[in-house]
Design an enzyme around this catalytic site. Structure first.
Site, mmCIF file in Angstrom:
data_model
loop_
_atom_site.group_PDB
_atom_site.id
_atom_site.type_symbol
_atom_site.label_atom_id
_atom_site.label_comp_id
_atom_site.label_asym_id
_atom_site.label_seq_id
_atom_site.Cartn_x
_atom_site.Cartn_y
_atom_site.Cartn_z
ATOM 1 N N SER A 1 17.441 -15.255 24.748
ATOM 2 C CA SER A 1 16.938 -16.593 24.456
ATOM 3 C C SER A 1 16.191 -17.147 25.654
ATOM 4 O O SER A 1 16.467 -16.792 26.810
ATOM 5 C CB SER A 1 18.117 -17.516 24.124
ATOM 6 O OG SER A 1 17.723 -18.874 24.100
ATOM 7 N N TYR B 1 26.041 -21.385 26.280
ATOM 8 C CA TYR B 1 25.006 -20.516 25.718
ATOM 9 C C TYR B 1 24.003 -20.097 26.787
ATOM 10 O O TYR B 1 23.685 -18.906 26.936
ATOM 11 C CB TYR B 1 24.300 -21.259 24.582
ATOM 12 C CG TYR B 1 23.309 -20.408 23.819
ATOM 13 C CD1 TYR B 1 23.751 -19.442 22.914
ATOM 14 C CD2 TYR B 1 21.935 -20.577 23.989
ATOM 15 C CE1 TYR B 1 22.845 -18.672 22.203
ATOM 16 C CE2 TYR B 1 21.034 -19.810 23.283
ATOM 17 C CZ TYR B 1 21.486 -18.860 22.389
ATOM 18 O OH TYR B 1 20.583 -18.096 21.695
#
Length: 275
Positions: A146, A159
């Site tokens: 990501s 995250y």
């Protein structure tokens, strides 16, 4: 029916029951790849399995939590018995912080659960799958990463931290794997519409989402070996021109680019040698 460019090869996709994982599995099946589908929920895995076998491939579904080493090892052993050597590993299973809050307000148990899924999960799969690839002298790994890995974000600390650590893990492995013929890539799809992103407040007003079919096509290209020149690098499909990156692959390697590195404040910075 696809071009069957992956006929006779075998892949393992985690988080394959829904979302990106399901779409990747279907794309690989359309190209003839036999598949092992890993996830926590048997019902959704079975649905993906039925959709994949319509492409005429062998397919097995295995319920396992990627964060548990014993479950992962048992699953990988089962895949080897049923499908043979694993040619492609797709580490897709992931979680995100449940709420957009600063770290000191986060649920501690859920914060660590995100890190365990996003980092320990890929480690467990790599630990079980890489020995076979190294022994055969071939294999490819795609880690779904990501843009959060590259920039700080105080709203999604678990995250972002786990994705940055995953990118560093790939970087640490890259040169070790090179002489064994194993390629590892970290691919960020950008912001794509999935059940996970739909529940993230920061994307509440998102209109122009990234393309899941483009992600699937990129993973298929990785499985074919077309992206091998970018071994050990981070690719961001929301921004990158992959053809340009492939043309510049030698330069990217020479400059040690597309990896996490310290940015010195100048030549006089004592840590400049680590950049």
């Amino acid at each position: 029916m696809g071009l069957r460019s992956l006929q006779g090869r075998s892949g393992l996709v985690t988080g394959a029951g829904r979302g990106i994982g399901r779409e990747i599995a279907l794309g690989l099946a359309a190209e003839g790849m036999n598949l092992a589908l890993l996830g926590r929920h048997s019902a959704t895995l079975t649905e993906t399995l039925h959709a994949c076998v319509r492409h005429g491939v062998k397919c097995v579904a295995l319920a396992a939590d990627v964060a548990h080493p014993g479950q992962v090892k048992a699953a990988v052993d089962s895949v080897r018995r049923d499908l043979g050597g694993i040619d492609l590993l797709v580490n897709n299973a992931g979680q995100v912080d449940r709420a957009e809050v600063p770290l000191w307000e986060a649920d501690q148990a859920q914060w660590w659960q995100v890190v365990e899924t996003n980092l320990r999960g890929p480690f467990n799969l790599l630990h079980s799958v890489l020995p076979g690839m190294v022994e055969r002298g071939s294999g490819r790994v795609v880690n779904l990463n990501s843009g959060f890995a590259l920039r700080p974000d105080g709203r999604y600390t678990a995250y972002a931290t786990s994705k940055a650590a995953l990118l560093r893990l790939s970087d640490n492995l890259a040169e070790t794997l090179r002489p064994h013929g194993v390629t590892i890539l970290d691919i960020s799809p950008g912001a794509v519409a999935t059940e996970m992103t739909a529940n993230m407040p920061m994307f509440a007003d998102m209109v122009h989402w990234g393309s899941i079919p483009y992600l699937v096509a990129t993973v298929v290209d990785a499985a074919r070996g077309r992206l091998d020149p970018l071994h050990g690098r981070f690719l961001h499909l929301g921004r990158d021109d992959l053809e340009a990156l492939l043309r510049d692959a030698e330069l990217i390697r020479e400059r040690d680019a597309r990896t996490l590195r310290l940015r010195p404040y100048g030549d006089e910075d004592p840590l400049a040698a680590y950049s």
